[in-house]
Design a protein around this motif. Structure first.
Motif, mmCIF file in Angstrom:
data_model
loop_
_atom_site.group_PDB
_atom_site.id
_atom_site.type_symbol
_atom_site.label_atom_id
_atom_site.label_comp_id
_atom_site.label_asym_id
_atom_site.label_seq_id
_atom_site.Cartn_x
_atom_site.Cartn_y
_atom_site.Cartn_z
ATOM 1 N N LEU A 80 -6.213 -34.639 -2.548
ATOM 2 C CA LEU A 80 -7.213 -35.464 -3.195
ATOM 3 C C LEU A 80 -8.500 -34.621 -3.443
ATOM 4 C CD1 LEU A 80 -7.948 -38.626 -3.496
ATOM 5 C CD2 LEU A 80 -8.287 -38.774 -1.156
ATOM 6 N N ALA A 81 -8.760 -33.969 -2.416
ATOM 7 C CA ALA A 81 -10.037 -33.017 -2.495
ATOM 8 C C ALA A 81 -9.753 -32.279 -3.666
ATOM 9 C CB ALA A 81 -10.125 -32.253 -1.148
ATOM 10 N N LEU A 82 -8.722 -31.595 -3.856
ATOM 11 C CA LEU A 82 -8.618 -30.638 -5.060
ATOM 12 C C LEU A 82 -8.785 -31.432 -6.418
ATOM 13 C CD1 LEU A 82 -5.812 -28.277 -4.052
ATOM 14 C CD2 LEU A 82 -8.092 -27.724 -4.544
ATOM 15 N N ALA A 83 -8.208 -32.824 -6.350
ATOM 16 C CA ALA A 83 -8.451 -33.821 -7.492
ATOM 17 C C ALA A 83 -9.772 -33.964 -8.000
ATOM 18 C CB ALA A 83 -7.743 -34.836 -7.281
ATOM 19 N N ILE A 84 -10.461 -34.169 -6.780
ATOM 20 C CA ILE A 84 -12.040 -34.394 -7.113
ATOM 21 C C ILE A 84 -12.699 -33.269 -7.365
ATOM 22 C CG2 ILE A 84 -14.394 -35.022 -5.519
ATOM 23 C CD1 ILE A 84 -12.539 -36.802 -3.944
ATOM 24 N N ILE A 85 -12.389 -32.029 -7.017
ATOM 25 C CA ILE A 85 -13.216 -30.925 -7.684
ATOM 26 C C ILE A 85 -12.866 -30.751 -9.037
ATOM 27 C CG2 ILE A 85 -12.863 -28.320 -7.392
ATOM 28 C CD1 ILE A 85 -12.678 -28.735 -4.343
ATOM 29 N N PRO A 135 -23.258 -19.691 -1.894
ATOM 30 C CA PRO A 135 -21.884 -19.892 -1.419
ATOM 31 C C PRO A 135 -22.040 -19.757 0.239
ATOM 32 C CG PRO A 135 -21.798 -18.054 -2.821
ATOM 33 C CD PRO A 135 -23.345 -18.611 -2.805
ATOM 34 N N GLY A 136 -21.483 -20.740 0.668
ATOM 35 C CA GLY A 136 -21.336 -20.821 2.403
ATOM 36 C C GLY A 136 -22.320 -21.865 2.824
ATOM 37 N N LEU A 137 -23.359 -22.212 2.132
ATOM 38 C CA LEU A 137 -24.390 -23.064 2.790
ATOM 39 C C LEU A 137 -23.951 -24.572 3.275
ATOM 40 C CD1 LEU A 137 -27.051 -23.810 3.848
ATOM 41 C CD2 LEU A 137 -27.866 -24.120 1.299
ATOM 42 N N GLU A 138 -22.902 -24.907 2.091
ATOM 43 C CA GLU A 138 -22.419 -26.272 2.201
ATOM 44 C C GLU A 138 -21.252 -26.192 3.189
ATOM 45 O OE1 GLU A 138 -22.615 -30.344 0.715
ATOM 46 O OE2 GLU A 138 -23.983 -28.812 0.375
ATOM 47 N N VAL A 139 -20.599 -25.012 2.914
ATOM 48 C CA VAL A 139 -19.419 -24.973 4.125
ATOM 49 C C VAL A 139 -20.236 -25.102 5.643
ATOM 50 C CG1 VAL A 139 -17.833 -23.436 4.938
ATOM 51 C CG2 VAL A 139 -18.181 -23.455 2.217
ATOM 52 N N ALA A 140 -21.046 -24.215 5.714
ATOM 53 C CA ALA A 140 -21.705 -24.232 7.437
ATOM 54 C C ALA A 140 -22.272 -25.694 7.802
ATOM 55 C CB ALA A 140 -22.753 -23.224 7.275
ATOM 56 N N LEU A 141 -22.699 -26.341 6.754
ATOM 57 C CA LEU A 141 -23.251 -27.566 7.048
ATOM 58 C C LEU A 141 -22.273 -28.742 7.063
ATOM 59 C CD1 LEU A 141 -26.473 -27.617 4.819
ATOM 60 C CD2 LEU A 141 -26.482 -27.249 7.202
ATOM 61 N N LEU A 158 -11.732 -25.559 1.019
ATOM 62 C CA LEU A 158 -12.188 -26.545 -0.194
ATOM 63 C C LEU A 158 -13.740 -26.565 -0.065
ATOM 64 C CD1 LEU A 158 -10.067 -29.585 1.011
ATOM 65 C CD2 LEU A 158 -9.955 -28.196 -0.950
ATOM 66 N N PHE A 159 -14.790 -26.537 0.630
ATOM 67 C CA PHE A 159 -16.016 -26.553 0.186
ATOM 68 C C PHE A 159 -16.634 -25.181 -0.110
ATOM 69 C CE2 PHE A 159 -16.002 -30.721 2.429
ATOM 70 C CZ PHE A 159 -16.711 -31.155 1.553
ATOM 71 N N LEU A 160 -15.937 -24.020 0.317
ATOM 72 C CA LEU A 160 -16.168 -22.822 -0.322
ATOM 73 C C LEU A 160 -15.643 -22.594 -1.745
ATOM 74 C CD1 LEU A 160 -17.421 -20.120 0.059
ATOM 75 C CD2 LEU A 160 -15.206 -18.920 0.887
ATOM 76 N N LEU A 161 -14.476 -23.317 -1.981
ATOM 77 C CA LEU A 161 -14.007 -23.437 -3.295
ATOM 78 C C LEU A 161 -14.980 -23.909 -4.498
ATOM 79 C CD1 LEU A 161 -11.888 -22.699 -5.479
ATOM 80 C CD2 LEU A 161 -10.898 -24.851 -4.780
ATOM 81 N N ALA A 162 -15.479 -25.227 -3.666
ATOM 82 C CA ALA A 162 -16.462 -26.152 -4.364
ATOM 83 C C ALA A 162 -17.881 -25.333 -4.607
ATOM 84 C CB ALA A 162 -16.608 -27.398 -3.758
ATOM 85 N N ASP A 163 -18.240 -24.611 -3.643
ATOM 86 C CA ASP A 163 -19.597 -23.930 -3.790
ATOM 87 C C ASP A 163 -19.461 -22.852 -4.715
ATOM 88 O OD1 ASP A 163 -20.974 -25.243 -1.914
ATOM 89 O OD2 ASP A 163 -20.829 -23.815 -0.385
#
Length: 180
Positions: A19-24, A80-86, A68-73
């Motif tokens: 589901l997450a990969l489909a959204i990306i 890179p990494g800011l959204e992942v950390a938060l 997933l969030f690193l891939l999205a970033d």
């Protein structure tokens, strides 16, 4: 043969991942070439992640969320990494509260998630301002934040109806015999 609860756990993890990969993938497709108007759509990846973490934290391992969030970033050209950390900080805080949220009424779960989303948006904005990184205007970010918050109950309902995602029952155990 695998136990049904172990199989259900892997099925839940795989469902979240797909589901997450489909959204990306959908965000990458050029479906709408007109810039968004005054109302920005919700952050669906964050939304489903928060629903899955609050409802079934055992289905969303921290490494899956991080990847997933690193891939999205990287794909959306964010720092890179800011959204992942938060997001990891927020999901781990929600994961620690999952047992208490299980017995609480839905509005308390919604307000807890709302508080987390508000903190995430303003923390992201503060870090980007601190490092002088260009970012979207405040009205666009606030609009997306409000839409994400307002869509949370809808996302919970859809995840329950379509994927059967529900809170674990009191005393429910996973395949290893640990209480959920």
């Amino acid at each position: 043969m695998a136990e049904p609860s172990a199989l259900r756990g892997w099925q839940g993890r795989l469902t979240y991942l797909v589901l997450a990969l489909a959204i990306i993938l959908l965000r990458l497709l050029p479906l709408n070439t007109i810039p968004p108007g005054p109302v920005v759509p919700p952050d669906l990846l964050l939304l489903i992640t928060l629903v899955w973490v609050t409802r079934r934290p055992d289905y969303t391992p921290v490494w899956t969320i991080a990847v997933l969030f690193l891939l999205a970033d990287l794909l959306f050209q964010n720092p890179p990494g800011l959204e992942v950390a938060l997001v990891i900080a927020l999901t781990e805080a929600l994961r620690r509260r999952a047992a208490r949220l299980r017995e609480a009424p839905f509005w308390i779960e919604w307000m807890t998630v709302t508080f987390g989303i508000v903190l995430l948006v303003f923390a992201r904005r503060a870090v980007l301002v601190l490092f002088a990184v260009p970012q979207a205007g405040l009205p666009a970010q606030l609009s997306q934040m409000v839409m994400t918050i307002l869509c949370y109950p809808l996302a919970v309902g859809i995840m329950y109806l379509v994927f059967g995602l529900r809170r674990p029952a009191a005393g429910e155990v996973n395949a290893m015999g640990q209480r959920l």
